[in-house]
Scaffold this motif. Structure first.
Motif, short mmCIF file in Angstrom:
data_model
loop_
_atom_site.label_atom_id
_atom_site.label_comp_id
_atom_site.label_asym_id
_atom_site.label_seq_id
_atom_site.Cartn_x
_atom_site.Cartn_y
_atom_site.Cartn_z
N LYS A 98 0.90 -1.27 -0.05
CA LYS A 98 -0.08 -0.07 0.07
C LYS A 98 0.84 1.24 0.12
O LYS A 98 1.79 1.26 0.81
CB LYS A 98 -0.98 -0.03 1.16
N ILE A 99 0.59 2.29 -0.91
CA ILE A 99 1.19 3.52 -0.82
C ILE A 99 0.39 4.61 -0.19
O ILE A 99 -0.85 4.74 -0.40
CB ILE A 99 1.45 3.94 -2.28
N ARG A 100 1.27 5.09 0.86
CA ARG A 100 0.30 6.08 1.55
C ARG A 100 0.97 7.55 1.45
O ARG A 100 2.08 7.84 1.60
CB ARG A 100 0.44 5.88 3.15
N ARG A 101 -0.03 8.44 1.08
CA ARG A 101 0.42 9.95 0.76
C ARG A 101 0.72 10.54 2.30
O ARG A 101 0.26 9.95 3.46
CB ARG A 101 -0.73 10.76 0.40
N GLN A 102 1.96 11.36 2.29
CA GLN A 102 2.38 11.76 3.72
C GLN A 102 2.45 13.07 3.33
O GLN A 102 3.20 13.53 2.22
CB GLN A 102 3.68 11.08 4.16
N LYS A 103 2.37 14.40 3.91
CA LYS A 103 2.82 15.53 3.90
C LYS A 103 4.20 15.72 4.12
O LYS A 103 4.73 15.11 4.85
CB LYS A 103 2.09 16.28 4.84
N SER A 104 4.63 16.59 3.08
CA SER A 104 6.04 16.99 3.27
C SER A 104 6.53 17.65 4.20
O SER A 104 5.65 18.61 4.55
CB SER A 104 6.82 17.61 1.85
N THR A 105 7.59 17.77 4.83
CA THR A 105 8.08 18.59 6.04
C THR A 105 9.03 19.69 5.31
O THR A 105 9.17 20.78 6.16
CB THR A 105 9.02 17.83 7.07
N SER A 106 9.21 19.85 4.15
CA SER A 106 10.11 20.66 3.52
C SER A 106 9.21 21.39 2.49
O SER A 106 9.78 22.57 2.03
CB SER A 106 11.46 20.20 3.17
N LYS A 107 8.31 20.92 1.88
CA LYS A 107 7.62 21.44 0.80
C LYS A 107 6.13 21.02 0.78
O LYS A 107 5.78 20.22 1.57
CB LYS A 107 8.19 20.75 -0.64
N GLU A 108 5.63 21.93 -0.03
CA GLU A 108 3.94 21.77 -0.31
C GLU A 108 4.09 20.38 -1.00
O GLU A 108 4.88 20.03 -1.78
CB GLU A 108 3.62 22.69 -0.81
N THR A 109 2.77 19.65 -0.80
CA THR A 109 2.62 18.33 -1.35
C THR A 109 2.22 18.47 -2.99
O THR A 109 1.31 19.12 -3.14
CB THR A 109 2.14 17.38 -0.68
N GLY A 110 2.61 17.65 -3.85
CA GLY A 110 2.00 17.72 -5.22
C GLY A 110 1.14 16.23 -5.48
O GLY A 110 0.60 15.72 -4.72
N TYR A 111 1.58 15.89 -6.77
CA TYR A 111 0.98 14.64 -7.17
C TYR A 111 1.57 13.35 -6.69
O TYR A 111 2.79 13.56 -5.85
CB TYR A 111 1.06 14.30 -8.66
N VAL A 112 1.09 12.34 -6.82
CA VAL A 112 1.55 10.95 -6.35
C VAL A 112 2.65 10.48 -7.57
O VAL A 112 3.80 10.33 -7.46
CB VAL A 112 0.47 9.77 -5.87
N PHE A 113 1.88 10.25 -8.65
CA PHE A 113 2.58 9.93 -9.97
C PHE A 113 2.18 10.75 -10.99
O PHE A 113 0.85 11.21 -11.03
CB PHE A 113 2.20 8.57 -10.36
N VAL A 114 3.27 11.20 -11.72
CA VAL A 114 2.93 12.31 -12.83
C VAL A 114 3.84 11.99 -14.01
O VAL A 114 5.17 11.46 -13.49
CB VAL A 114 2.95 13.68 -12.71
N ASN A 115 3.47 11.89 -15.26
CA ASN A 115 4.46 11.74 -16.55
C ASN A 115 5.37 13.01 -16.50
O ASN A 115 4.87 14.20 -16.14
CB ASN A 115 3.63 11.46 -17.70
N LYS A 116 6.51 12.71 -16.84
CA LYS A 116 7.54 13.68 -17.09
C LYS A 116 7.06 14.85 -18.34
O LYS A 116 7.33 15.91 -18.06
CB LYS A 116 9.00 13.40 -17.41
N GLY A 117 6.54 14.38 -19.14
CA GLY A 117 6.05 15.24 -20.38
C GLY A 117 4.84 16.03 -20.02
O GLY A 117 4.76 17.04 -20.65
#
Length: 453
Positions: A61-80
């Motif tokens: 299971k993949i669990r989203r976690q808020k970042s301690t250093s940055k705001e949080t974006g996508y889980v997976f996204v393509n580079k293009g």
């Protein structure tokens, strides 16, 4: 085949460490395997390139976690997605996502979120994409589960999604399959939004040649929206002094631009033509997003087949062919050339709760077919959006092999400029069923008595 564990992707590790480790693994390309059971935290997006498959094993299971250093974006996204160049041959198989009440915010891995792209799994400019065996049971209210725009040839299959927002949200593209889905969502389980709010799709254009098959809309305590929202829209050339509101679109300098302001109904007067080549820029106090360089003046859906759909949720409307007309968006700009949505087919549709309206359409549509279905006390409503300039051609409606249950009542209604011609072929009313039509409806072929109101 690459084992992500060898790159340091492990249960129990910090979300930033895991994101960096999985990114190293996917940079190798090919097939990446995550097969040790456990909960893997991720707090930064993982960027996927060409020819990449990630296989998640049983118990992962993949669990989203808020970042301690940055705001949080996508889980997976393509580079293009960030360069508007196509990625090809990407597969995500077996992903079980725990959203953990984490939303996509303004920064993703040091890069700003793409305006209008807002899925936990986000793909923009992609060909040959497969997402299979996807589970997410806690989808929060602000972001879609899967968001795909500007695509060709995608398969989204074997889904179980529950929560507060759209499970699968598509923008412009062609050749798609959404199959074997079980949904319990407050908002639309499926959205085919050729047009959309400025915050809900990064580009505009036709969605075509697709099938939505074997899907369940599970019952729930509350709801908004439809089982499937099908959004169309049209716009015009920019003109000095024109009035615009949030989400309005214009053609200017061989590009499409959209207004990105507060959704409060404010009307703005545009004096300076937008001309920037990318991103967001303000002119005359109006923020404009550069949407795309492929110029078109309207969009909608065509050649879409809904098959084996089980409607278990008590919704006012199951399917909507939609123009927005509110503070968030007006899909039809007054005086523009409205699109005609084409060839919408419903086959094996089963009503398993009270749904007063099967199909509600505010847009022009040429053909609607209801085939081999069981319809109970529900109707098709064609409504005039009542905006100057729009032209509604006649809608051809076919009922074929359909069983009508319940007491019956109104089957079709058309108001204003909407009009339809209806045929019933090989359909069967149960005993006691009585049918009527209202408004600009012509019944040209019928298996049983149908009265005009």
């Amino acid at each position: 085949m690459i084992d992500a564990f060898t790159y340091g992707f492990e249960p129990g590790k910090d979300g930033e460490e895991n994101a960096a480790a999985l990114q190293k693994a996917v940079e190798q390309g090919g097939t990446i395997v995550v097969d040790r059971p456990g909960i893997y935290d991720l707090s930064e997006p993982v960027f996927l390139g060409d020819d990449t498959t990630i296989f998640f094993g049983t118990g992962v299971k993949i669990r989203r976690q808020k970042s301690t250093s940055k705001e949080t974006g996508y889980v997976f996204v393509n580079k293009g997605a960030y360069t508007r160049t196509y990625n090809q041959n990407i597969k995500l198989i077996g992903l079980h996502l725990i959203c953990n009440d984490v939303q996509c915010s303004s920064v993703a891995g040091g890069k700003k979120l793409i305006p209008g792209l807002r899925g936990h799994l986000s793909f923009f400019y992609v060909k040959n994409l497969e997402i299979r065996d996807f589970v997410s049971l806690d989808l929060p209210a602000a972001n879609f589960g899967i968001h795909i725009c500007t695509f060709e040839n995608i398969i989204v299959e074997n889904l179980r999604v529950e929560g507060r927002k759209d499970a699968v949200h598509l923008g412009r593209g062609s050749k798609f399959v959404i199959r074997h889905g079980i949904f319990r969502t407050f908002d639309d389980p499926i959205a085919l939004n050729a047009h959309d709010y400025a915050t809900s799709n990064p580009q505009l254009g036709w969605i075509e040649d697709g099938i939505v098959e074997d899907c369940y809309d599970l019952n729930d305590e509350d709801t908004v929206g439809y089982f499937c929202r099908v959004l169309a829209g049209s716009w015009t050339d920019w003109k000095e002094g024109m009035e615009v509101q949030n989400s309005d679109t214009v053609v200017c300098n061989n590009r499409l631009y959209r207004v990105l302001m507060s959704a409060d109904g404010t009307i703005y007067r545009s004096v300076t033509p937008p001309s920037h080549e990318e991103g967001i820029k303000e002119y005359d106090g109006i923020r404009w997003v550069m949407v795309q360089e492929e110029v078109t003046y309207n969009c909608g859906c065509r050649n879409v087949h809904f098959k084996d759909i089980f409607l278990q949720k008590k919704r006012p409307v199951a399917f909507s062919l939609h123009f927005d007309k509110d503070d968030y968006s007006r899909s039809y700009y007054p005086g523009s050339e409205a699109p005609v949505q084409e060839n919408i087919i419903f086959e094996n549709i089963y009503f398993q709760n009270d749904i007063p309206v099967l199909l509600y359409s505010r847009t022009p549509v040429d053909t609607v077919k209801l085939i081999n279905s069981v319809m109970k006390n529900s109707e098709i409503q064609l409504e005039d959006i009542e905006t100057d300039g729009i032209v509604y051609p006649k809608t051809n409606i076919l009922f074929s092999g359909t069983t009508f249950r319940g007491k019956g009542g109104r089957l079709i209604s058309c108001n204003g400029r909407q009009k339809s011609e209806v045929k019933f072929i090989g359909s069967l009313p149960e005993e006691g069923f009585c049918a009527t039509v209202a408004g600009n409806v012509t019944v040209s072929q019928v298996d049983f008595p149908v009265e005009k109101e």
